[in-house]
Write an enzyme that holds these catalytic residues in place. Sequence first.
Site, PDB file in Angstrom:
ATOM      1  N   GLY A  66       0.853  -1.194   0.000  1.00 10.22           N
ATOM      2  CA  GLY A  66       0.000   0.000   0.000  1.00 10.22           C
ATOM      3  C   GLY A  66       0.884   1.238   0.000  1.00 10.22           C
TER       4      GLY A  66
ATOM      5  N   HIS B 133     -17.960   6.186   3.755  1.00 14.95           N
ATOM      6  CA  HIS B 133     -16.764   6.989   3.554  1.00 14.95           C
ATOM      7  C   HIS B 133     -15.502   6.390   4.150  1.00 14.95           C
ATOM      8  CE1 HIS B 133     -14.354  10.541   3.122  1.00 14.95           C
ATOM      9  NE2 HIS B 133     -14.210  10.692   4.412  1.00 14.95           N
TER      10      HIS B 133
ATOM     11  N   GLU C 249      -5.613   3.463   7.758  1.00  8.69           N
ATOM     12  CA  GLU C 249      -7.025   3.081   7.843  1.00  8.69           C
ATOM     13  C   GLU C 249      -7.189   1.564   7.985  1.00  8.69           C
ATOM     14  OE1 GLU C 249      -9.476   5.048   4.911  1.00  8.69           O
ATOM     15  OE2 GLU C 249     -11.217   3.818   5.410  1.00  8.69           O
TER      16      GLU C 249
ATOM     17  N   ARG D 257     -19.692  13.624  12.397  1.00 14.05           N
ATOM     18  CA  ARG D 257     -20.250  13.008  11.193  1.00 14.05           C
ATOM     19  C   ARG D 257     -21.405  12.063  11.442  1.00 14.05           C
ATOM     20  NH1 ARG D 257     -14.574  12.014   7.988  1.00 14.05           N
ATOM     21  NH2 ARG D 257     -14.335  14.218   7.525  1.00 14.05           N
TER      22      ARG D 257
ATOM     23  N   SER E   9     -16.205  17.974   0.850  1.00 15.38           N
ATOM     24  CA  SER E   9     -15.474  17.998   2.118  1.00 15.38           C
ATOM     25  C   SER E   9     -16.262  18.596   3.275  1.00 15.38           C
ATOM     26  CB  SER E   9     -14.192  18.783   1.940  1.00 15.38           C
ATOM     27  OG  SER E   9     -13.624  19.054   3.204  1.00 15.38           O
TER      28      SER E   9
ATOM     29  N   GLY F 144      -0.347   4.527   0.087  1.00 13.29           N
ATOM     30  CA  GLY F 144      -1.049   5.728   0.556  1.00 13.29           C
ATOM     31  C   GLY F 144      -0.181   6.452   1.578  1.00 13.29           C
TER      32      GLY F 144
HETATM   33  C1  LIG Z   1     -12.932  11.475  -0.749  1.00  9.08           C
HETATM   34  C2  LIG Z   1     -12.229  11.364   0.565  1.00  9.08           C
HETATM   35  C3  LIG Z   1     -11.820  12.504   1.249  1.00  9.08           C
HETATM   36  C4  LIG Z   1     -11.151  12.407   2.451  1.00  9.08           C
HETATM   37  N1  LIG Z   1     -10.776  13.548   3.095  1.00  9.08           N
HETATM   38  C5  LIG Z   1     -10.087  13.450   4.254  1.00  9.08           C
HETATM   39  C6  LIG Z   1      -9.628  14.628   4.920  1.00  9.08           C
HETATM   40  O1  LIG Z   1      -9.842  15.743   4.469  1.00  9.08           O
HETATM   41  N2  LIG Z   1      -8.945  14.483   6.078  1.00  9.08           N
HETATM   42  C7  LIG Z   1      -8.681  13.248   6.609  1.00  9.08           C
HETATM   43  O2  LIG Z   1      -8.024  13.188   7.638  1.00  9.08           O
HETATM   44  N3  LIG Z   1      -9.096  12.129   5.990  1.00  9.08           N
HETATM   45  C8  LIG Z   1      -9.790  12.195   4.837  1.00  9.08           C
HETATM   46  N4  LIG Z   1     -10.208  11.041   4.212  1.00  9.08           N
HETATM   47  C9  LIG Z   1      -9.798   9.747   4.739  1.00  9.08           C
HETATM   48  C10 LIG Z   1      -8.351   9.465   4.355  1.00  9.08           C
HETATM   49  O3  LIG Z   1      -8.115   9.939   3.056  1.00  9.08           O
HETATM   50  C11 LIG Z   1      -7.992   7.998   4.376  1.00  9.08           C
HETATM   51  O4  LIG Z   1      -8.459   7.389   5.513  1.00  9.08           O
HETATM   52  C12 LIG Z   1      -6.490   7.828   4.335  1.00  9.08           C
HETATM   53  O5  LIG Z   1      -5.951   8.524   3.246  1.00  9.08           O
HETATM   54  C13 LIG Z   1      -6.084   6.386   4.279  1.00  9.08           C
HETATM   55  O6  LIG Z   1      -4.692   6.303   4.089  1.00  9.08           O
HETATM   56  P1  LIG Z   1      -3.977   4.900   4.076  1.00  9.08           P
HETATM   57  O7  LIG Z   1      -2.544   5.176   3.785  1.00  9.08           O
HETATM   58  O8  LIG Z   1      -4.292   4.168   5.313  1.00  9.08           O
HETATM   59  O9  LIG Z   1      -4.647   4.080   2.901  1.00  9.08           O
HETATM   60  P2  LIG Z   1      -4.922   4.429   1.360  1.00  9.08           P
HETATM   61  O10 LIG Z   1      -4.564   5.786   0.990  1.00  9.08           O
HETATM   62  O11 LIG Z   1      -6.280   3.932   1.076  1.00  9.08           O
HETATM   63  O12 LIG Z   1      -3.854   3.546   0.633  1.00  9.08           O
HETATM   64  C14 LIG Z   1      -3.933   2.171   0.562  1.00  9.08           C
HETATM   65  C15 LIG Z   1      -3.569   1.762  -0.827  1.00  9.08           C
HETATM   66  O13 LIG Z   1      -3.312   0.364  -0.846  1.00  9.08           O
HETATM   67  C16 LIG Z   1      -3.778  -0.165  -2.037  1.00  9.08           C
HETATM   68  N5  LIG Z   1      -4.051  -1.571  -1.843  1.00  9.08           N
HETATM   69  C17 LIG Z   1      -5.140  -2.132  -1.278  1.00  9.08           C
HETATM   70  N6  LIG Z   1      -5.040  -3.459  -1.290  1.00  9.08           N
HETATM   71  C18 LIG Z   1      -3.868  -3.754  -1.862  1.00  9.08           C
HETATM   72  C19 LIG Z   1      -3.225  -4.985  -2.176  1.00  9.08           C
HETATM   73  N7  LIG Z   1      -3.770  -6.168  -1.895  1.00  9.08           N
HETATM   74  N8  LIG Z   1      -2.025  -4.931  -2.797  1.00  9.08           N
HETATM   75  C20 LIG Z   1      -1.453  -3.731  -3.111  1.00  9.08           C
HETATM   76  N9  LIG Z   1      -2.029  -2.545  -2.830  1.00  9.08           N
HETATM   77  C21 LIG Z   1      -3.224  -2.554  -2.209  1.00  9.08           C
HETATM   78  C22 LIG Z   1      -5.037   0.627  -2.337  1.00  9.08           C
HETATM   79  O14 LIG Z   1      -5.343   0.630  -3.701  1.00  9.08           O
HETATM   80  C23 LIG Z   1      -4.692   2.002  -1.821  1.00  9.08           C
HETATM   81  O15 LIG Z   1      -4.252   2.839  -2.832  1.00  9.08           O
HETATM   82  C24 LIG Z   1     -10.886  11.136   3.007  1.00  9.08           C
HETATM   83  C25 LIG Z   1     -11.297   9.999   2.333  1.00  9.08           C
HETATM   84  C26 LIG Z   1     -11.977  10.103   1.136  1.00  9.08           C
HETATM   85  C27 LIG Z   1     -12.468   8.851   0.478  1.00  9.08           C
END
Ligand SMILES: Cc1cc2nc3c(=O)[nH]c(=O)nc-3n(C[C@H](O)[C@H](O)[C@H](O)COP(=O)(O)OP(=O)(O)OC[C@H]3O[C@@H](n4cnc5c(N)ncnc54)[C@H](O)[C@@H]3O)c2cc1C
Lengths: 636, 249
Positions: free
Chosen positions: A41, A402, A426, A331, A285, A43
């Site tokens: 991942g 969400h 997340e 929320r 947002s 992100g």
């Molecule tokens: C539209 C939107 C707006 C948001 N706005 C806000 C905000 O303003 N402030 C805030 O705090 N939070 C916000 N959030 C929440 C926040 O963006 C997310 O919770 C956060 O970015 C998650 O980050 P992460 O690194 O945990 O995972 P992610 O960014 O989801 O990254 C995980 C990645 O892993 C990849 N993946 C999944 N499974 C696999 C696999 N088996 N093999 C390889 N790759 C895989 C996925 O495709 C994904 O790209 C928002 C969410 C959304 C949907």
Amino acid sequence: MLDFKSHIPNGPLQDKWSNHKFESHLVNPTNRRKHTILIVGTGLAGSSAAASLAEAGYNVKIFGIHDSPRRAHSIAAQGGINAAKNYQNDGDSVQRLFYDTIKGGDFRAREANVYRLAEISVKIIDQCVAQGIPFAREYGGLLSNRSFGGTQVSRTFYARGQTGQQLLLGAYQALERQAHEGRVEIYPRREMMDVVKINDIARGIIVRNLVTGELERYAGDAVVLATGGYGNVFYLSTNAKASNASAVWRAHKRGAAFANPCFTQIHPTCIPVSGDHQSKLTLMSESLRNAGRVWVPLKKGDNRPPHQIPENERDYYLERIYPSFGNLAPRDVASRAAKHVCDEGKGVGSSHLSVYLDFADSIKREGHDSIRMKYGNLFDMYQKITTEDPYKTPMRIYPAVHYTMGGLWVDYNLQSTLPGLFVLGEANFSDHGANRLGASALMQGLADGYFVIPVTLPNYIATQSIVKVDTQHPNFAEAENEVKKTTSQLIKIKGTQTAEMFHKRLGKLMWDDCGMSRNESGLKKLLEEIPKLKEEFWNDILIPGDENQLNNELEKAGRVADFMELGELMARDALERKESCGGHFRTEYQTSDSEALRDDEKFCHVAAWEYNEKNSIRHTEQLNFENIHLQTRSYK
Amino acid sequence: MSHQYHLKIWRQKNSQSEGKFENYSIDNIHSDMTLLEMLDVLNQQLAIKGEDPVSFDHDCREGICGSCSLVINGNPHGPDSGTTSCQIFMRKFPNGSQLVIEPFRAKAFPLIKDLVVNRSAFDRIIASGGYVSVDTGSSVDANATPISKIAAEMAMDSAACIGCGACVAACRNGSAMLFVGAKVSHLALLPQGDPERSRRVQNMMTQMDDEGFGSCTNMGSCAGACPKDISLDNIARLNQEYMRSLLKG
Ligand SMILES: Cc1cc2nc3c(=O)[nH]c(=O)nc-3n(C[C@H](O)[C@H](O)[C@H](O)COP(=O)(O)OP(=O)(O)OC[C@H]3O[C@@H](n4cnc5c(N)ncnc54)[C@H](O)[C@@H]3O)c2cc1C
Ligand code: FES
């Protein structure tokens, strides 16, 4: 027997993290590059972890579904990131952010984790500014802030409506810098299919090369999952299309407990569904609630256009019911209130399933340009989708799935019940309890990746005697064969319905009975429906083509198969939690004025599920509130 | 409202095989559907017929991830300015019209399958210098260095680039100057980017050339196709930064 020790350090809350850092073992700098860490991942959580661990000298390999790490789902976050900087001198502090987060989560999160998060929040902003992230600023040159739901201070830092993009690009650039230095290898267009265990410890992964279809094996000293949330169980959500639960679900089947799967967040301000064709929902947002006022007509079925409805015939219901937080109620509360007024027949728009978010007053007060400066891109996005101009007519919004507070259970060190498997962002369950406050997910993802894992993972490496293994180990072959078997089984079915069709049906079932409100009979019905759908899927799925090429339909089918199993666990978890808290609203458990009614006697715990094919086992981790008194949440 | 369209879509099994246009007719397309949702419908129909669905990159479907990358009737991301492929609605196209859908074509973006191309060259350009070299944890208080609101806003204008590659696809030389200019500008406009200013621009320009991107002849098609309205000023600034680095070293 799974180990559910939370490993919360001793000592006063304020000192726990510092003490823990001091007591954690270190790895000698010259030895670090001998240790390989596999991160899945890209992100915020994954990229920040990979960059930081590589900077420290570890040998890192990072995998993601997209063609570039920069495209991970975090890129879409809009509104902002919280930090207890108190730059506004409005009474903020680490203690207050801690308190707001515990209360916002409706007392279902661990105090120690949340305190650490609040403490680290200030360093995140420092780090991001040093990376050159162009946060919004005031004329004096200092950083600007705005407010988000569930708080009465201004602690949210933002970069227009593209905060996630800018933060992710910061982490991505740090990651690319390490790739250039040869400390990180980036594997794009790869999907993790399974975790490989050796002697009951996570030691590797099997990934599918999405371009060639080949299965690849990678061995390491530890595996880190940062694969995001599972909101796409519901089919329609604000999550990106590729966001999925397969990585965490497969790790769960290998021994990582799944915590609070029923804790899902429905966001109050999304563009309403316009028809069956829709493939995803778009968030507007939460920051818009700083400037917008939410209302519906007082009269049921009032079909007049909004500007013809006079002030005294409007119900600004959030301001009315929650006078002290008003439009900035958290929320879960705001979403339920919207559902409630729509259920009463006061909803607007052709479907009557939406409410107004009106900017007229702010535009009058602050001027058109000021509003454009703060929210311009969101207004443009809204107009592109709906063809309506929110500068002139109120937006129409409705709640949508969400975020998922539930996720793999982790201890204070972010280690799951499968030793050697760490879970960040997340994908874990740790900090938001039963409801996440706005702008706190970005904070948590970056706290986990930049500051927590660089302490706890080295301690793991330093204190375990990790023997070298390579991908020739028979367990790799075994895991790879299992993946192969499932894939060819899926392809062979050659049924009549596509993954998309099953996914939509699953989503509808989940939304109806495990969505914004739940009850016993609905959940029981769901637990009968999902197994039927599963059976139909395994007899009738249609996947064109084969596995030896880029095959999107195969990718989708694998993910839907896991979503169905996870959906079932969510329903079981929701059924067992006989209380309402945060995003989990059981209609049987509510106060006389329709607020969530917790049962702290029986449910002041984390429910952590151990996988079992026939009947998963529910374990509990008791939550102790020593610094904040358990109380009924009130935003009135 | 329900419409019908004639689609002419580039199909290519993989990088080795030859590609060609295939024609498809599609009906019952609602005007509120996005272009990608229309392709979803087509793909469902193809799958049910046992044919190989059309591969295309996409993820966020709200114009921010930069995955989607379609040339529509000759225009990268379609005819409208400031729009990504995923933000195009079918109401844009009259009933019965023809849509020609192709991948982003450029020497530096080799084709993978159908409408999917490999844009990793962009990552390698960033890796060559598109960052501020600060390790985690080594930073001072965020408000220690005031930055004028105007500088921050201008930096944000450049930083808004989503790295989709439309600029390259639109340029008849396949130049990446707008992409590189956006990142160089973002960091050059901020004090944090200052110490590495010269090194950054030189390394990124070298990498850009090594990847096989063409040279800029100031036609401006790149900015016209950019879904985030990244302006040509970024190319001017890139040239200035480059000259400055040669003079100052
Ligand atoms: C539209 C939107 C707006 C948001 N706005 C806000 C905000 O303003 N402030 C805030 O705090 N939070 C916000 N959030 C929440 C926040 O963006 C997310 O919770 C956060 O970015 C998650 O980050 P992460 O690194 O945990 O995972 P992610 O960014 O989801 O990254 C995980 C990645 O892993 C990849 N993946 C999944 N499974 C696999 C696999 N088996 N093999 C390889 N790759 C895989 C996925 O495709 C994904 O790209 C928002 C969410 C959304 C949907
Ligand atoms: S799919 Fe993300 S920008 Fe189009």
